[in-house]
Design an enzyme around this catalytic site. Structure first.
Site, short mmCIF file in Angstrom:
data_model
loop_
_atom_site.label_atom_id
_atom_site.label_comp_id
_atom_site.label_asym_id
_atom_site.label_seq_id
_atom_site.Cartn_x
_atom_site.Cartn_y
_atom_site.Cartn_z
N LYS A 1 0.75 -1.05 0.02
CA LYS A 1 -0.21 0.02 -0.16
C LYS A 1 0.71 1.22 -0.13
O LYS A 1 0.40 2.38 -0.64
CB LYS A 1 -0.98 0.09 1.29
CG LYS A 1 -2.18 -0.94 1.14
CD LYS A 1 -3.26 -0.63 2.01
CE LYS A 1 -4.34 -1.46 2.10
NZ LYS A 1 -5.33 -1.27 3.04
N LYS B 1 -4.51 -9.14 -7.00
CA LYS B 1 -5.76 -9.24 -6.06
C LYS B 1 -6.91 -8.24 -6.73
O LYS B 1 -6.55 -7.31 -7.11
CB LYS B 1 -5.35 -8.90 -4.83
CG LYS B 1 -6.39 -9.34 -3.68
CD LYS B 1 -5.85 -8.96 -2.53
CE LYS B 1 -5.72 -7.34 -1.97
NZ LYS B 1 -5.71 -7.07 -0.85
N LYS C 1 -10.30 -2.71 -4.13
CA LYS C 1 -11.28 -1.55 -4.33
C LYS C 1 -10.60 -0.48 -4.88
O LYS C 1 -11.01 0.50 -5.32
CB LYS C 1 -11.47 -1.12 -2.83
CG LYS C 1 -12.33 -1.83 -1.99
CD LYS C 1 -12.53 -1.65 -0.47
CE LYS C 1 -13.07 -2.55 0.32
NZ LYS C 1 -13.01 -2.39 1.70
#
Ligand code: TYM
Length: 337
Positions: A116, A200, A203
């Site tokens: 992230k 993956k 969102k």
């Protein structure tokens, strides 16, 4: 050995935009049957969401949206606790105490932080780094025994266990915190991006075609399934034949999870078929599962006052459990009170 403690389930979903098929199959849908097995506590983790920038005008609406998804999926607020993390202060308080138990080295190993924060770790919020400690606090504030999650949260769960064990040892409070067990599904534990089967489903991916959102209309679901990346070969005979075909493996896995079958059972039906046959069937199946969830969600969202009342009730119930555990934790650490 069977666990003598009663089962207490805790899990959470972040109120960031675009709750998707991965969240649903990997986690939310799996919460529902657990209501028959133990006491269940499901949280909308807004404190986690703000570890990356959120639009303050959207956060409350996104929070209601996840609460609506929970109920639309079949979580019954009369049997389970549904609440918003920031409304129960024990989460943030316990997180601070546990920040002083967790070690920097443990957090530095967290792969999700690395993913992230990307190349810009220095510019990430301190909250993003400490995120897994807050997650441990969420779970341990209730002495939860079981945590249903997708595979991407496995490392965070291991950290929560390490923090619990270290707390128990350091403060000579054996069994103060039970070590929570992850519950990871046999299928769809990691639903992949529809355009790139090595990534993956997420969102935050800017490509809308990469995921199916729970708010997507039937037409959009069909279009995204049609445009999902595949290859030129037909479907293989067996699971071994999915090796090296990540996009195909993902679509077969999604079909399996949506229909409660094994991947092999899906291949038994479709072996040798091309995607011209398989994709429309997959799209129909996805619509048949997701449309009722979306429609129920819309009904809950149409009455925000009622939704807020349910969430406030959930906060009170959650607080009743978490407050004494926090107090006992303060006592174990020797705080003045
Ligand atoms: P979040 O909001 O990213 O995701 C919610 C749940 O969805 C699962 N998930 C997936 N499962 C399969 N395939 C995917 N592509 C996929 N993407 C997401 C996640 O594993 C998760 O179960 N840190 C958590 C929220 C959290 C939490 C907790 C969970 C905070 N505190 C305490 C359990 C217990 C998260 O970011 O979830």
């Amino acid at each position: 050995m069977t666990d003598p403690r009663p089962m207490r389930v805790f899990s959470g979903v972040q109120p960031t935009a675009n709750a998707h098929l991965g969240n649903y199959l990997g986690a939310i849908r799996r919460f529902v049957p657990l209501q028959d097995e133990g006491e269940c506590i499901f949280c909308v983790v807004d404190l986690h969401a703000v570890t990356v920038p959120q639009d303050p005008k959207m956060l409350a609406a996104q929070t209601r949206e996840i609460a609506a998804v929970y109920m639309a999926a079949g979580i019954d607020p009369a049997r389970s606790i549904i609440f918003v993390q920031s409304s129960v202060s024990a989460h943030a308080e316990l997180a601070w105490l546990l920040n002083c138990v967790a070690r920097m080295g443990w957090l530095e190993r967290m792969t999700q932080f690395k993913e992230k924060s990307g190349e810009n770790a220095e510019r990430s919020s301190v909250g993003l780094f400490a995120y897994p400690v807050l997650m441990a606090a969420d779970i341990l504030a209730y002495r939860a025994t079981h945590v249903p999650v997708g595979e991407d949260q496995k490392q965070h769960l291991e950290l929560a266990r390490d923090i619990a064990a270290r707390f128990n040892k350091e403060f000579k409070a054996e069994d103060h915190f039970p070590l929570p067990a992850p519950l990871i599904g046999a299928t769809a534990a990691r639903v992949m991006n529809l355009q790139d089967g090595t990534k993956k489903m997420s969102k935050s991916d800017p490509a809308e075609l990469s995921r199916i959102n729970l708010a997507d209309s039937d037409d959009v679901i069909v279009r995204k399934m049609k445009k999902a990346r595949t290859d030129a070969e037909p479907l293989p005979l067996d699971v071994a034949g999915l090796a090296g075909r990540p996009e195909v493996d993902n679509l077969v896995g999604i079909y399996a999870a949506l229909s409660d079958l094994s991947k092999q059972a899906v291949l038994d039906e479709f072996a040798g078929a091309g995607f011209g046959v398989f994709k429309p069937r997959l799209a129909d199946l996805a619509v048949s599962v997701l449309a009722p969830v979306r429609e129920a969600m819309q009904v809950y969202l149409a009455d925000p006052a009622q939704l807020d009342a349910l969430l406030r009730d959930g906060s009170l119930k959650a607080d009743v459990i978490a407050r004494p555990i926090l107090q006992q934790t303060r006592e174990a650490m020797g705080f003045w009170s």
